[in-house]
Design a protein around this motif. Structure first.
Motif, short mmCIF file in Angstrom:
data_model
loop_
_atom_site.label_atom_id
_atom_site.label_comp_id
_atom_site.label_asym_id
_atom_site.label_seq_id
_atom_site.Cartn_x
_atom_site.Cartn_y
_atom_site.Cartn_z
N PHE A 1 10.38 7.95 -5.02
CA PHE A 1 8.75 8.75 -6.00
C PHE A 1 8.28 9.33 -4.66
N ASP A 2 8.75 10.99 -5.25
CA ASP A 2 7.96 12.07 -4.30
C ASP A 2 7.44 12.58 -3.35
N ASP A 3 7.19 12.63 -2.60
CA ASP A 3 5.74 12.91 -1.40
C ASP A 3 4.29 12.40 -1.75
N ALA A 4 5.62 10.93 -1.04
CA ALA A 4 4.98 9.57 -0.85
C ALA A 4 4.02 9.81 0.43
N VAL A 5 2.84 9.45 0.62
CA VAL A 5 1.84 9.32 1.97
C VAL A 5 2.05 8.02 2.63
N PHE A 6 2.26 6.71 1.59
CA PHE A 6 2.56 5.86 2.15
C PHE A 6 4.45 5.34 1.46
N GLU A 7 4.96 4.28 2.31
CA GLU A 7 6.37 4.48 2.62
C GLU A 7 6.66 2.67 3.01
N VAL A 8 6.52 2.26 2.02
CA VAL A 8 7.10 0.70 2.72
C VAL A 8 8.19 0.65 3.06
N VAL A 9 8.43 0.35 4.34
CA VAL A 9 9.83 -0.47 5.07
C VAL A 9 10.29 -1.70 5.19
N PRO A 10 10.73 -1.64 4.08
CA PRO A 10 11.27 -3.57 3.46
C PRO A 10 11.53 -3.78 5.87
N THR A 11 11.07 -5.90 5.82
CA THR A 11 11.42 -6.68 6.00
C THR A 11 11.04 -7.41 6.02
N ALA A 12 12.04 -8.28 6.67
CA ALA A 12 12.48 -9.55 6.32
C ALA A 12 10.57 -11.26 7.08
N GLU A 13 9.88 -10.36 7.74
CA GLU A 13 8.78 -10.78 8.10
C GLU A 13 7.54 -10.20 8.15
N GLY A 14 6.40 -9.95 7.99
CA GLY A 14 5.28 -9.17 7.96
C GLY A 14 4.96 -7.89 7.50
N LYS A 15 4.64 -6.63 7.99
CA LYS A 15 4.76 -5.47 6.74
C LYS A 15 4.72 -4.50 8.07
N VAL B 7 4.65 -0.15 7.02
CA VAL B 7 4.31 0.49 6.39
C VAL B 7 5.16 2.62 6.52
N ASN B 8 5.45 3.11 6.88
CA ASN B 8 6.02 4.57 7.37
C ASN B 8 4.00 5.76 6.24
N ILE B 9 3.38 5.95 7.28
CA ILE B 9 2.91 7.23 6.53
C ILE B 9 3.21 8.40 7.04
N LYS B 10 3.35 8.99 6.15
CA LYS B 10 3.04 10.56 6.45
C LYS B 10 1.82 11.35 6.06
N GLU B 11 1.53 12.40 7.21
CA GLU B 11 0.59 12.43 7.07
C GLU B 11 0.24 13.34 7.36
N ASN B 12 0.04 14.79 6.84
CA ASN B 12 -0.30 16.40 8.05
C ASN B 12 1.38 16.52 8.47
N GLY B 13 2.38 16.16 7.59
CA GLY B 13 3.61 16.69 8.22
C GLY B 13 3.94 15.47 9.76
N LYS B 14 3.18 14.44 9.95
CA LYS B 14 3.90 13.48 10.62
C LYS B 14 4.07 12.07 9.91
N ASN B 15 5.24 11.75 10.56
CA ASN B 15 5.29 9.67 10.35
C ASN B 15 4.72 9.27 10.87
N SER B 16 4.76 8.26 10.45
CA SER B 16 3.81 7.21 11.85
C SER B 16 3.59 5.69 11.13
N ILE B 17 4.28 4.92 11.49
CA ILE B 17 4.01 3.77 11.31
C ILE B 17 3.04 2.37 11.80
N LYS B 18 3.02 2.02 10.52
CA LYS B 18 1.70 1.22 11.14
C LYS B 18 2.09 -0.40 10.58
N LYS B 19 1.94 -1.37 11.00
CA LYS B 19 2.33 -3.03 10.72
C LYS B 19 1.25 -4.09 11.28
#
Lengths: 195, 195
Positions: free
Chosen positions: A167-181, A183-195
């Motif tokens: 899915f192109d140009d997503a702001v949110f992208e799930v990073v699959p993990t066996a436990e917990g959440k 999410v990779n967040i792409k905003e203003n050209g930057k990536n940040s990981i939210k758990k």
């Protein structure tokens, strides 16, 4: 693996038509129908019944966050849509618990390269929908849900290729993990990981 | 083909736990979760959150008409249920868009003969559910529906065997037809066909 035309490929376009939406009663079910269509490889959904601008806005907002180019459109006269789809060389599959069993008919449907319009009904589907459809298909002979019927049909149609859709140009992208959440967040050209 | 313990067989029992049901907002979605559980081979569903006697009666009435022995029970304290299930040798699979991808993990889950408790969440699932579950499993990394997630997971778990499930003592039985509706109605020892 085959690829599918949901803005990422070039073989088969899958659209969904949801009949007889009722504003209050169906808001959540129809939203789930929209999101299931998208997640399992459809490029567009048409909603018929009562026009629901709020629902359509919610789905569009979600698409903006989660990426891809999924379209949603209100269509008052769905019979025209069915006829135009078929006139354009596509075929129409109506999901109903009364139809041919999916396990018996899916290979025939998959082998045809025609674009697919999948219809999921409301409480009462007019006889003309059964008659105009190229296939009436049941997902088990038991009552359950248009949401589960649609998911299973698209999953079987794509042979599981929905798991590899991009899915192109997503702001949110799930990073699959066996436990917990995670999410990779792409905003203003930057990536940040939210758990 | 393997057979499954939904009152008809003897290999693996599948139960579902639906978290955080809310009376008004979730009535239809939770009903669809119940019917999907049943149609795809679960023998029982536990509902947590707000107790909903009307919904439970509706599902029981449907089971009486469509056959089989599907059970539904309200469970206020679902943590106890999870712990008892595991203490009894069963395993717990929590469906969440943040989990391990189903296509990577389903073979491992299928190979284990342990009874399965499948958890589908409400709007916010507490961290303890992620931690207590043996598996957190995602059905695509996209947002869609607990109804479609459950259907796809059960379909993959059963390898499509849900299409061959028998539901004993049904009053209504669909006779699959390519066009139109056909239902066999068994009442007072007599059969009649309704179209």
């Amino acid at each position: 693996m085959k690829t599918y035309f949901n803005n990422y490929s070039d073989t088969m376009e899958i659209n969904v038509l949801r009949l007889d939406h009722r504003l209050k009663r169906d808001a959540r079910i129809t939203t789930h129908v929209c999101l299931t269509s998208r997640a399992f490889g459809a490029s567009k959904i048409y909603l018929s019944g009562e026009e629901d601008e709020k629902l359509m806005k919610n789905v569009k907002d979600l698409v903006a966050r989660w990426g891809g180019n999924f379209q949603i459109e209100y269509k008052k006269n769905y019979v025209n849509l069915i006829e135009e789809w078929q006139a354009g060389g596509g075929e129409v599959i109506h999901l109903t618990m009364y139809g041919s069993q999916v396990q018996d008919i899916i290979d025939e449907i998959k082998e045809s390269p025609k674009n697919k319009l999948i219809i999921v009904g409301g409480s009462r589907v007019p006889t003309k929908v059964y008659k105009k459809s190229d296939y009436n298909v049941s997902i088990t002979k038991q009552p359950h849900s248009e949401v589960s019927s649609l998911a299973i049909f698209q999953h079987m149609l794509l042979d599981g290729a929905e798991f590899d859709l991009k899915f192109d140009d997503a702001v949110f992208e799930v990073v699959p993990t066996a436990e917990g959440k995670k999410v990779n967040i792409k905003e203003n050209g930057k990536n940040s990981i939210k758990k």
